[in-house]
Design a protein around this motif. Structure first.
Motif, mmCIF file in Angstrom:
data_model
loop_
_atom_site.group_PDB
_atom_site.id
_atom_site.type_symbol
_atom_site.label_atom_id
_atom_site.label_comp_id
_atom_site.label_asym_id
_atom_site.label_seq_id
_atom_site.Cartn_x
_atom_site.Cartn_y
_atom_site.Cartn_z
ATOM 1 N N ARG A 96 32.165 -41.042 26.014
ATOM 2 C CA ARG A 96 31.112 -41.878 25.418
ATOM 3 C C ARG A 96 31.389 -43.367 25.619
ATOM 4 O O ARG A 96 31.241 -44.179 24.698
ATOM 5 N N GLU A 97 31.795 -43.713 26.804
ATOM 6 C CA GLU A 97 32.105 -45.106 27.103
ATOM 7 C C GLU A 97 30.831 -45.962 27.122
ATOM 8 O O GLU A 97 29.726 -45.469 27.354
ATOM 9 N N GLY A 98 31.023 -47.262 26.876
ATOM 10 C CA GLY A 98 29.900 -48.178 26.866
ATOM 11 C C GLY A 98 29.345 -48.410 28.265
ATOM 12 O O GLY A 98 30.061 -48.302 29.265
ATOM 13 N N THR A 99 28.061 -48.737 28.332
ATOM 14 C CA THR A 99 27.395 -48.929 29.622
ATOM 15 C C THR A 99 27.097 -50.402 29.913
ATOM 16 O O THR A 99 26.688 -50.727 31.030
ATOM 17 N N MET A 100 27.282 -51.276 28.933
ATOM 18 C CA MET A 100 26.938 -52.684 29.105
ATOM 19 C C MET A 100 28.187 -53.521 29.363
ATOM 20 O O MET A 100 29.280 -53.185 28.924
ATOM 21 N N ASP A 101 28.003 -54.625 30.061
ATOM 22 C CA ASP A 101 29.067 -55.616 30.229
ATOM 23 C C ASP A 101 28.864 -56.672 29.144
ATOM 24 O O ASP A 101 28.178 -57.675 29.346
ATOM 25 N N LEU A 102 29.473 -56.427 27.977
ATOM 26 C CA LEU A 102 29.231 -57.311 26.832
ATOM 27 C C LEU A 102 29.831 -58.700 27.051
ATOM 28 O O LEU A 102 29.298 -59.693 26.552
ATOM 29 N N VAL A 103 30.922 -58.781 27.809
ATOM 30 C CA VAL A 103 31.514 -60.090 28.104
ATOM 31 C C VAL A 103 30.557 -60.918 28.953
ATOM 32 O O VAL A 103 30.315 -62.102 28.680
ATOM 33 N N ARG A 104 29.991 -60.310 29.981
ATOM 34 C CA ARG A 104 29.039 -61.009 30.838
ATOM 35 C C ARG A 104 27.781 -61.377 30.062
ATOM 36 O O ARG A 104 27.193 -62.452 30.260
ATOM 37 N N LEU A 105 27.365 -60.497 29.156
ATOM 38 C CA LEU A 105 26.180 -60.767 28.348
ATOM 39 C C LEU A 105 26.393 -61.992 27.459
ATOM 40 O O LEU A 105 25.486 -62.807 27.273
ATOM 41 N N GLU A 106 27.605 -62.115 26.923
ATOM 42 C CA GLU A 106 27.914 -63.300 26.119
ATOM 43 C C GLU A 106 27.931 -64.555 26.984
ATOM 44 O O GLU A 106 27.418 -65.610 26.583
ATOM 45 N N GLN A 107 28.481 -64.465 28.174
ATOM 46 C CA GLN A 107 28.538 -65.619 29.064
ATOM 47 C C GLN A 107 27.150 -66.068 29.513
ATOM 48 O O GLN A 107 26.848 -67.262 29.556
ATOM 49 N N ASP A 108 26.300 -65.110 29.830
ATOM 50 C CA ASP A 108 24.988 -65.436 30.382
ATOM 51 C C ASP A 108 23.944 -65.740 29.315
ATOM 52 O O ASP A 108 23.046 -66.554 29.539
ATOM 53 N N CYS A 109 24.033 -65.066 28.171
ATOM 54 C CA CYS A 109 22.985 -65.175 27.153
ATOM 55 C C CYS A 109 23.478 -65.783 25.842
ATOM 56 O O CYS A 109 22.663 -66.064 24.953
ATOM 57 N N GLY A 110 24.788 -65.956 25.690
ATOM 58 C CA GLY A 110 25.315 -66.495 24.448
ATOM 59 C C GLY A 110 25.231 -65.518 23.289
ATOM 60 O O GLY A 110 25.311 -65.919 22.124
ATOM 61 N N LEU A 111 25.076 -64.220 23.569
ATOM 62 C CA LEU A 111 24.946 -63.210 22.527
ATOM 63 C C LEU A 111 26.296 -62.558 22.256
ATOM 64 O O LEU A 111 26.945 -62.041 23.166
ATOM 65 N N ILE A 112 26.695 -62.586 20.987
ATOM 66 C CA ILE A 112 27.986 -62.058 20.576
ATOM 67 C C ILE A 112 27.762 -60.746 19.825
ATOM 68 O O ILE A 112 26.967 -60.696 18.875
ATOM 69 N N PRO A 113 28.444 -59.663 20.185
ATOM 70 C CA PRO A 113 28.275 -58.409 19.448
ATOM 71 C C PRO A 113 28.933 -58.480 18.074
ATOM 72 O O PRO A 113 30.018 -59.036 17.922
ATOM 73 N N VAL A 114 28.257 -57.941 17.086
ATOM 74 C CA VAL A 114 28.868 -57.812 15.760
ATOM 75 C C VAL A 114 30.062 -56.876 15.893
ATOM 76 O O VAL A 114 29.931 -55.760 16.411
ATOM 77 N N PRO A 115 31.250 -57.293 15.476
ATOM 78 C CA PRO A 115 32.455 -56.464 15.651
ATOM 79 C C PRO A 115 32.372 -55.189 14.834
ATOM 80 O O PRO A 115 32.051 -55.207 13.647
ATOM 81 N N LEU A 116 32.663 -54.065 15.495
ATOM 82 C CA LEU A 116 32.600 -52.752 14.858
ATOM 83 C C LEU A 116 33.977 -52.117 14.822
ATOM 84 O O LEU A 116 34.886 -52.533 15.545
ATOM 85 N N SER A 117 34.122 -51.094 14.000
ATOM 86 C CA SER A 117 35.354 -50.313 14.002
ATOM 87 C C SER A 117 35.498 -49.651 15.367
ATOM 88 O O SER A 117 34.505 -49.196 15.940
ATOM 89 N N PRO A 118 36.702 -49.600 15.901
ATOM 90 C CA PRO A 118 36.887 -49.031 17.239
ATOM 91 C C PRO A 118 36.336 -47.614 17.342
ATOM 92 O O PRO A 118 36.548 -46.785 16.459
ATOM 93 N N THR A 119 35.586 -47.353 18.423
ATOM 94 C CA THR A 119 35.040 -46.023 18.664
ATOM 95 C C THR A 119 35.383 -45.625 20.092
ATOM 96 O O THR A 119 34.523 -45.602 20.966
ATOM 97 N N ALA A 120 36.666 -45.312 20.329
ATOM 98 C CA ALA A 120 37.148 -44.950 21.664
ATOM 99 C C ALA A 120 36.760 -46.035 22.656
ATOM 100 O O ALA A 120 37.069 -47.203 22.458
ATOM 101 N N ARG A 121 36.051 -45.690 23.721
ATOM 102 C CA ARG A 121 35.684 -46.655 24.747
ATOM 103 C C ARG A 121 34.227 -47.094 24.622
ATOM 104 O O ARG A 121 33.699 -47.759 25.502
ATOM 105 N N GLY A 122 33.577 -46.717 23.539
ATOM 106 C CA GLY A 122 32.174 -47.060 23.353
ATOM 107 C C GLY A 122 31.986 -48.479 22.842
ATOM 108 O O GLY A 122 32.895 -49.090 22.289
ATOM 109 N N HIS A 123 30.783 -48.984 23.018
ATOM 110 C CA HIS A 123 30.439 -50.314 22.528
ATOM 111 C C HIS A 123 29.891 -50.267 21.100
ATOM 112 O O HIS A 123 30.056 -51.222 20.341
ATOM 113 N N GLY A 124 29.189 -49.193 20.757
ATOM 114 C CA GLY A 124 28.391 -49.201 19.539
ATOM 115 C C GLY A 124 28.794 -48.160 18.518
ATOM 116 O O GLY A 124 29.755 -47.396 18.689
ATOM 117 N N TRP A 125 28.046 -48.165 17.434
ATOM 118 C CA TRP A 125 28.185 -47.167 16.374
ATOM 119 C C TRP A 125 27.054 -46.166 16.564
ATOM 120 O O TRP A 125 25.904 -46.474 16.340
#
Length: 233
Positions: A96-125
């Motif tokens: 269930r790994e994440g599909t988005m490049d959240l680092v690139r999204l922050e660089q390009d759009c200035g959008l920061i993900p709300v920090p979540l409890s670790p869920t293996a390699r996934g991005h979300g809850w």
């Protein structure tokens, strides 16, 4: 505001009202972009709005069945929201790994993900992520939603320059009885917390309108559920 496969409702502290957001096809969206009158109306918005959106990225697979995270990131950049809730950002099976490049999204759009409890390699809850551009996270709750398949919601309290805001980002199930229980669970979770302006949004998977809607439990707190069109598919 146009949202893909989702709904949006709001609940002020004192006075309740509601807004429904419907799905539009790609052809309609294309026509709206070409409509000068629509463009002019969008430009008439207040000088300092807070733009909020919801987008089911479908694991970055488009209607052409092509996996393309960069294309999805381009859509997010075009939306240009200050706060955006994403659904299905993780693969459904395997690790269930994440599909988005959240680092690139922050660089390009200035959008920061709300920090979540670790869920293996996934991005979300349960596939849900909330990203924001400015402000601070005052509180966060990750809740499980009962259903035939695992579902979840994020309750995020944000302190913005414009004021406090609570965002509930959810992805409801496909069965009516599950959506009904999930709506009741979210309502109970919100009412158990200190009051603040609250917005519930996401892919709520409801195609019935009026009395047949499984979202009716939300009406008492979030106002009339007067969406003009179903939010699914």
């Amino acid at each position: 505001m146009v949202e893909e496969s989702g709904c949006m409702f709001k609940m002020p502290i004192q006075r309740t009202d509601g807004n429904g957001v419907a799905t539009l096809s790609a052809a309609i969206l294309s026509a709206l972009r070409k409509d000068r009158r629509t463009t002019a109306r969008l430009r008439e918005r207040p000088a300092s709005p807070v733009i909020i959106a919801s987008y089911n990225v479908h694991k970055c697979v488009g209607v052409d069945n092509r996996y393309d995270p960069a294309r999805v990131a381009g859509v997010i950049a075009e939306i240009d929201a200050d706060i955006i809730a994403l659904q299905e950002v993780d693969r459904r099976f395997g690790n269930r790994e994440g599909t988005m490049d959240l680092v690139r999204l922050e660089q390009d759009c200035g959008l920061i993900p709300v920090p979540l409890s670790p869920t293996a390699r996934g991005h979300g809850w349960h596939g849900n992520v909330v990203l924001f551009r400015q402000g601070q996270v005052a509180d966060l709750h990750q809740i499980r939603l009962d259903g035939v398949e695992p579902r979840g919601a994020l309750i995020v309290d944000l302190d913005l320059k414009a004021g406090p805001l609570r965002v509930v980002a959810a992805h409801f199930g496909l069965l009516r009885r599950c959506r009904n229980r999930q709506a009741e669970a979210i309502l109970a979770a919100v009412q158990a917390r200190d009051p603040r302006p609250t917005l519930i949004m996401g892919d709520l998977n409801e195609w019935r309108l009026g009395r047949r809607s499984a979202l009716r439990p939300l009406g008492a707190a979030f106002g009339p559920l007067d969406a003009a069109l179903p939010s699914f598919p």
